[in-house]
Design an enzyme around this catalytic site. Structure first.
Site, short mmCIF file in Angstrom:
data_model
loop_
_atom_site.label_atom_id
_atom_site.label_comp_id
_atom_site.label_asym_id
_atom_site.label_seq_id
_atom_site.Cartn_x
_atom_site.Cartn_y
_atom_site.Cartn_z
N LYS A 198 -7.23 -10.91 -8.12
CA LYS A 198 -8.40 -10.91 -7.25
C LYS A 198 -9.44 -9.90 -7.73
O LYS A 198 -9.08 -8.83 -8.21
CB LYS A 198 -7.97 -10.50 -5.84
N LYS A 219 0.81 -1.21 0.00
CA LYS A 219 0.00 0.00 0.00
C LYS A 219 0.84 1.26 0.00
O LYS A 219 0.45 2.27 -0.58
CB LYS A 219 -0.95 0.02 1.21
N LYS A 228 -12.24 -3.75 -5.72
CA LYS A 228 -12.95 -2.49 -5.95
C LYS A 228 -12.04 -1.45 -6.59
O LYS A 228 -12.52 -0.45 -7.12
CB LYS A 228 -13.56 -1.96 -4.66
#
Ligand code: TRP
Length: 345
Positions: A207, A115, A210
């Site tokens: 995966k 991240k 969103k």
């Protein structure tokens, strides 16, 4: 270790729309656990702001995710449903855990590295200590079972390390407070959803997410019937017919994903789905999957729309859940403060 009564805790971030991956990977499991256990499900708004969130969007997303919990079938009377920032125990215990966890432990967290990216000097400090807050979420309730995705396994291990170090560091004080077996339980990750890994419809090796720029890659819980059918029709495939047996899915990520989704939505095994569709072209599976997905998901979308029209009702669910969460956490936090040596009035 404490022989604690079983208690389930899990949480989801209010960022972006929920999709089929959240539903099959998390919600279905949460609902099943709620049938047999005391359960607490949190909308982790404090975790969300570890990366920048527009305040207006965050405000809406907290209500949307709460509505999704309820629309998917969680009963706010049975489970405790609330948003993290309304229960100060999370922040308070999070601070204490900042002082229990070691820098070296956090340095190993792969999600922070992903991240924060290359420019980690510019990541928030909150993003770095995110796993300590997550440990506090769970342990403020002395929760024992934590249904999570595979990607959260490392954070759960950290929570277990924190619980153990607290139990050892404060051993004498814990015994004095009347706990013979240590204070915090070792929370167990439960990675057993019917489809723990729902993959992108555009790339069976990634995966469903969103944050994928292509909306065709995922089925959102708010998609209407036509959109769901269109996305399934356009889903990536390979040129061969579907295999008849599970080993035939090896190195065929799209076939594995579509049959896995079908099986999860149907509540059947992949073996059974391949028994039905093996040897046939993708189109027959896709047609059946579109019908099944619409049948399963459109009532959820309809309920979300209904709930979105009544934010007062959602806020009341969160207020009630927060009060119940506070009542569970308060005596635990009181004991933690006593164990640490703080003066309390
Ligand atoms: N980190 C989790 C995620 O991104 C969300 C989360 C926060 C959580 N606190 C939690 C999950 C406590 C389980 C228990 O998916």
């Amino acid at each position: 270790m404490t022989k604690a009564t079983p208690r389930v805790f899990s949480g989801m971030q209010p960022t972006g729309n929920l999709h089929l991956g959240n539903y099959l990977g998390a919600m279905v499991n949460w609902i099943a656990m709620a049938q047999s256990h005391e359960s607490i499900y949190c909308v982790v708004d404090m975790h969300a702001i570890t990366v920048w969130q527009d305040p207006r969007e965050l405000h809406k997303a907290i209500r949307d995710v709460t509505a999704a919990y309820v629309a998917c079938g969680l009963d706010p009377k049975k489970s405790v449903i609330f948003n993290q920032s309304q229960v100060s125990a999370h922040a308070e215990l999070g601070w204490i855990f900042n002082c229990v966890a070691r820098l070296g432990w956090l340095d190993r967290m792969t999600q922070f590295k992903e991240k924060a990216g290359k420019d980690k000097e510019r990541a928030s400090v909150g993003l770095y200590v995110y796993p300590n807050l997550m440990a506090a979420d769970i342990l403020a309730y002395r929760a024992t079972h934590v249904p999570v995705g595979e990607d959260q396994k490392q954070h759960l291990e950290l929570a277990r390390d924190i619980a153990q170090k607290f139990n050892i560091d404060y051993q004498d004080s814990i015994a004095e407070a009347g706990y013979a077996q240590g204070f915090f339980p070792q929370p167990e990750p439960m990675i057993t959803g019917p489809a723990t890994r729902v993959m992108s419809l555009r790339d069976g090796t990634k995966k469903m997410s969103k944050s994928d720029p292509s909306d065709l890659s995922r089925i959102n819980l708010t998609d209407d019937a036509d959109t769901i059918a269109r996305k399934i029709r356009k889903a990536k495939t390979d040129p061969d017919a579907l295999p008849s047996e599970v080993p035939g899915l090896k190195d065929r990520p799209e076939a594995a994903n579509l049959t896995g989704i079908f099986a999860a939505l149907e509540g059947a095994t992949v073996e059974k789905v391949l028994g039905q569709f093996g040897g046939q072209p993708y189109s027959s599976l896709k047609n059946a999957l579109a019908d099944l997905a619409v049948a399963r998901l459109s009532p959820i979308a309809a309920e979300m729309t209904r709930l979105a029209a009544d934010p007062g009702h959602i806020d009341a669910i969160l207020a009630d859940g927060s009060a119940r969460a506070r009542a569970i956490a308060a005596p635990i936090l009181k004991d933690v403060k006593k164990i640490v040596g703080f003066v309390q009035s």
